[in-house]
Scaffold this motif. Structure first.
Motif, PDB file in Angstrom:
ATOM      1  N   SER A  35      43.837  84.750  80.896  1.00 58.35           N
ATOM      2  CA  SER A  35      45.078  84.159  81.360  1.00 58.35           C
ATOM      3  C   SER A  35      46.109  84.304  80.244  1.00 58.35           C
ATOM      4  O   SER A  35      45.875  85.021  79.273  1.00 58.35           O
ATOM      5  CB  SER A  35      44.873  82.689  81.752  1.00 58.35           C
ATOM      6  OG  SER A  35      45.975  82.235  82.506  1.00 58.35           O
ATOM      7  N   LEU A  45      52.207  79.691  87.760  1.00 56.49           N
ATOM      8  CA  LEU A  45      52.996  80.351  88.794  1.00 56.49           C
ATOM      9  C   LEU A  45      53.109  79.354  89.940  1.00 56.49           C
ATOM     10  O   LEU A  45      52.181  78.603  90.198  1.00 56.49           O
ATOM     11  CB  LEU A  45      52.290  81.615  89.289  1.00 56.49           C
ATOM     12  CG  LEU A  45      51.991  82.689  88.251  1.00 56.49           C
ATOM     13  CD1 LEU A  45      51.174  83.807  88.871  1.00 56.49           C
ATOM     14  CD2 LEU A  45      53.276  83.232  87.664  1.00 56.49           C
ATOM     15  N   CYS A  52      49.811  77.407  90.551  1.00 59.83           N
ATOM     16  CA  CYS A  52      48.667  78.277  90.273  1.00 59.83           C
ATOM     17  C   CYS A  52      48.592  78.633  88.796  1.00 59.83           C
ATOM     18  O   CYS A  52      49.611  78.754  88.124  1.00 59.83           O
ATOM     19  CB  CYS A  52      48.800  79.597  91.036  1.00 59.83           C
ATOM     20  SG  CYS A  52      49.154  79.439  92.772  1.00 59.83           S
ATOM     21  N   PRO A  54      47.403  81.835  86.751  1.00 57.29           N
ATOM     22  CA  PRO A  54      46.984  83.213  86.989  1.00 57.29           C
ATOM     23  C   PRO A  54      45.749  83.559  86.149  1.00 57.29           C
ATOM     24  O   PRO A  54      45.615  83.106  85.016  1.00 57.29           O
ATOM     25  CB  PRO A  54      48.200  84.031  86.543  1.00 57.29           C
ATOM     26  CG  PRO A  54      48.895  83.163  85.541  1.00 57.29           C
ATOM     27  CD  PRO A  54      48.629  81.736  85.963  1.00 57.29           C
ATOM     28  N   TRP A  56      43.223  87.019  85.187  1.00 57.25           N
ATOM     29  CA  TRP A  56      43.085  88.469  85.240  1.00 57.25           C
ATOM     30  C   TRP A  56      41.683  88.874  84.804  1.00 57.25           C
ATOM     31  O   TRP A  56      41.016  88.134  84.081  1.00 57.25           O
ATOM     32  CB  TRP A  56      44.117  89.123  84.320  1.00 57.25           C
ATOM     33  CG  TRP A  56      45.521  89.037  84.825  1.00 57.25           C
ATOM     34  CD1 TRP A  56      46.132  89.888  85.701  1.00 57.25           C
ATOM     35  CD2 TRP A  56      46.505  88.062  84.484  1.00 57.25           C
ATOM     36  NE1 TRP A  56      47.438  89.476  85.919  1.00 57.25           N
ATOM     37  CE2 TRP A  56      47.686  88.370  85.189  1.00 57.25           C
ATOM     38  CE3 TRP A  56      46.499  86.943  83.648  1.00 57.25           C
ATOM     39  CZ2 TRP A  56      48.849  87.619  85.081  1.00 57.25           C
ATOM     40  CZ3 TRP A  56      47.651  86.195  83.548  1.00 57.25           C
ATOM     41  CH2 TRP A  56      48.821  86.539  84.252  1.00 57.25           C
ATOM     42  N   TRP A  65      51.697  91.008  81.898  1.00 60.44           N
ATOM     43  CA  TRP A  65      52.601  89.938  82.312  1.00 60.44           C
ATOM     44  C   TRP A  65      53.363  89.338  81.131  1.00 60.44           C
ATOM     45  O   TRP A  65      54.277  88.566  81.344  1.00 60.44           O
ATOM     46  CB  TRP A  65      51.817  88.836  83.029  1.00 60.44           C
ATOM     47  CG  TRP A  65      51.738  89.088  84.493  1.00 60.44           C
ATOM     48  CD1 TRP A  65      51.078  90.112  85.105  1.00 60.44           C
ATOM     49  CD2 TRP A  65      52.362  88.343  85.527  1.00 60.44           C
ATOM     50  NE1 TRP A  65      51.249  90.023  86.451  1.00 60.44           N
ATOM     51  CE2 TRP A  65      52.031  88.943  86.746  1.00 60.44           C
ATOM     52  CE3 TRP A  65      53.164  87.209  85.535  1.00 60.44           C
ATOM     53  CZ2 TRP A  65      52.476  88.460  87.962  1.00 60.44           C
ATOM     54  CZ3 TRP A  65      53.601  86.718  86.757  1.00 60.44           C
ATOM     55  CH2 TRP A  65      53.263  87.345  87.954  1.00 60.44           C
ATOM     56  N   ALA A  99      45.712  82.026  90.960  1.00 60.55           N
ATOM     57  CA  ALA A  99      46.340  83.262  91.429  1.00 60.55           C
ATOM     58  C   ALA A  99      45.470  84.378  90.854  1.00 60.55           C
ATOM     59  O   ALA A  99      45.435  84.601  89.652  1.00 60.55           O
ATOM     60  CB  ALA A  99      47.774  83.375  90.925  1.00 60.55           C
ATOM     61  N   PRO A 102      47.272  88.580  89.659  1.00 62.55           N
ATOM     62  CA  PRO A 102      48.611  88.909  90.149  1.00 62.55           C
ATOM     63  C   PRO A 102      49.147  90.162  89.464  1.00 62.55           C
ATOM     64  O   PRO A 102      48.776  90.470  88.322  1.00 62.55           O
ATOM     65  CB  PRO A 102      49.437  87.679  89.771  1.00 62.55           C
ATOM     66  CG  PRO A 102      48.703  87.055  88.644  1.00 62.55           C
ATOM     67  CD  PRO A 102      47.251  87.383  88.838  1.00 62.55           C
ATOM     68  N   LEU A 107      51.607  88.143  93.996  1.00 64.35           N
ATOM     69  CA  LEU A 107      50.838  87.092  93.329  1.00 64.35           C
ATOM     70  C   LEU A 107      49.330  87.256  93.482  1.00 64.35           C
ATOM     71  O   LEU A 107      48.569  86.600  92.796  1.00 64.35           O
ATOM     72  CB  LEU A 107      51.218  85.717  93.886  1.00 64.35           C
ATOM     73  CG  LEU A 107      52.393  85.021  93.248  1.00 64.35           C
ATOM     74  CD1 LEU A 107      52.608  83.662  93.871  1.00 64.35           C
ATOM     75  CD2 LEU A 107      52.220  84.896  91.749  1.00 64.35           C
ATOM     76  N   VAL A 110      45.609  83.725  96.460  1.00 65.74           N
ATOM     77  CA  VAL A 110      45.746  82.374  95.890  1.00 65.74           C
ATOM     78  C   VAL A 110      44.679  81.505  96.540  1.00 65.74           C
ATOM     79  O   VAL A 110      44.651  81.345  97.753  1.00 65.74           O
ATOM     80  CB  VAL A 110      47.158  81.806  96.140  1.00 65.74           C
ATOM     81  CG1 VAL A 110      47.248  80.357  95.672  1.00 65.74           C
ATOM     82  CG2 VAL A 110      48.203  82.665  95.436  1.00 65.74           C
TER      83      VAL A 110
END
Length: 126
Positions: A35, A45, A52, A54, A56, A65, A99, A102, A107, A110
């Motif tokens: 994150s 987000l 949320c 996010p 990854w 991001w 999320a 995203p 996004l 979710v």
């Protein structure tokens, strides 16, 4: 083509559902979620209905991001066991959603944290 040989660009162009599957696969293999955080904590987000955090599948995907308004953010590695033990209950208590992977114009999926937990946690046998 297997997911292992896909470039980050190809992965970010997948559908939200495919990115969700990819995140689950990567987290199971590497035991880490990613994150972003700043001085105030994890970035958030907001959709019309949910707040949320996010998540990854890789450090590189999360770092994509960390631009513009988020350029001061740092990539945060979250060990899977810590995510399951602390993050899932904490996010549920705070009514936060995930999320999933995203990308800039999407996004992603979710979901409530327990749904991701169910896909990531080994099934317990009784």
């Amino acid at each position: 083509m297997s997911n292992k040989s896909k470039s980050l660009k190809q992965i970010t162009e997948m559908t939200p559902e495919s990115r969700y599957d990819y995140l689950v696969e990567q987290v199971k293999e590497h035991k880490t979620l990613w994150s972003l955080q700043d001085l105030d904590g994890c970035v958030m987000l907001t959709t019309d209905d949910e707040d949320c955090i996010p998540m990854w599948p890789t450090e590189e995907a999360a770092a994509l991001w960390a631009v513009d308004d988020w350029k001061d953010c740092q990539v945060l590695a979250i060990p899977l066991d810590e995510w399951l033990e602390r993050w899932v209950p904490g996010m549920q208590d705070d009514d936060l959603f995930v999320a999933v992977f995203p990308v800039h114009d999407d996004l992603g999926v979710v979901i409530p944290p327990y749904e991701l937990e169910e896909r990531l946690a080994p099934k317990k046998r009784h």
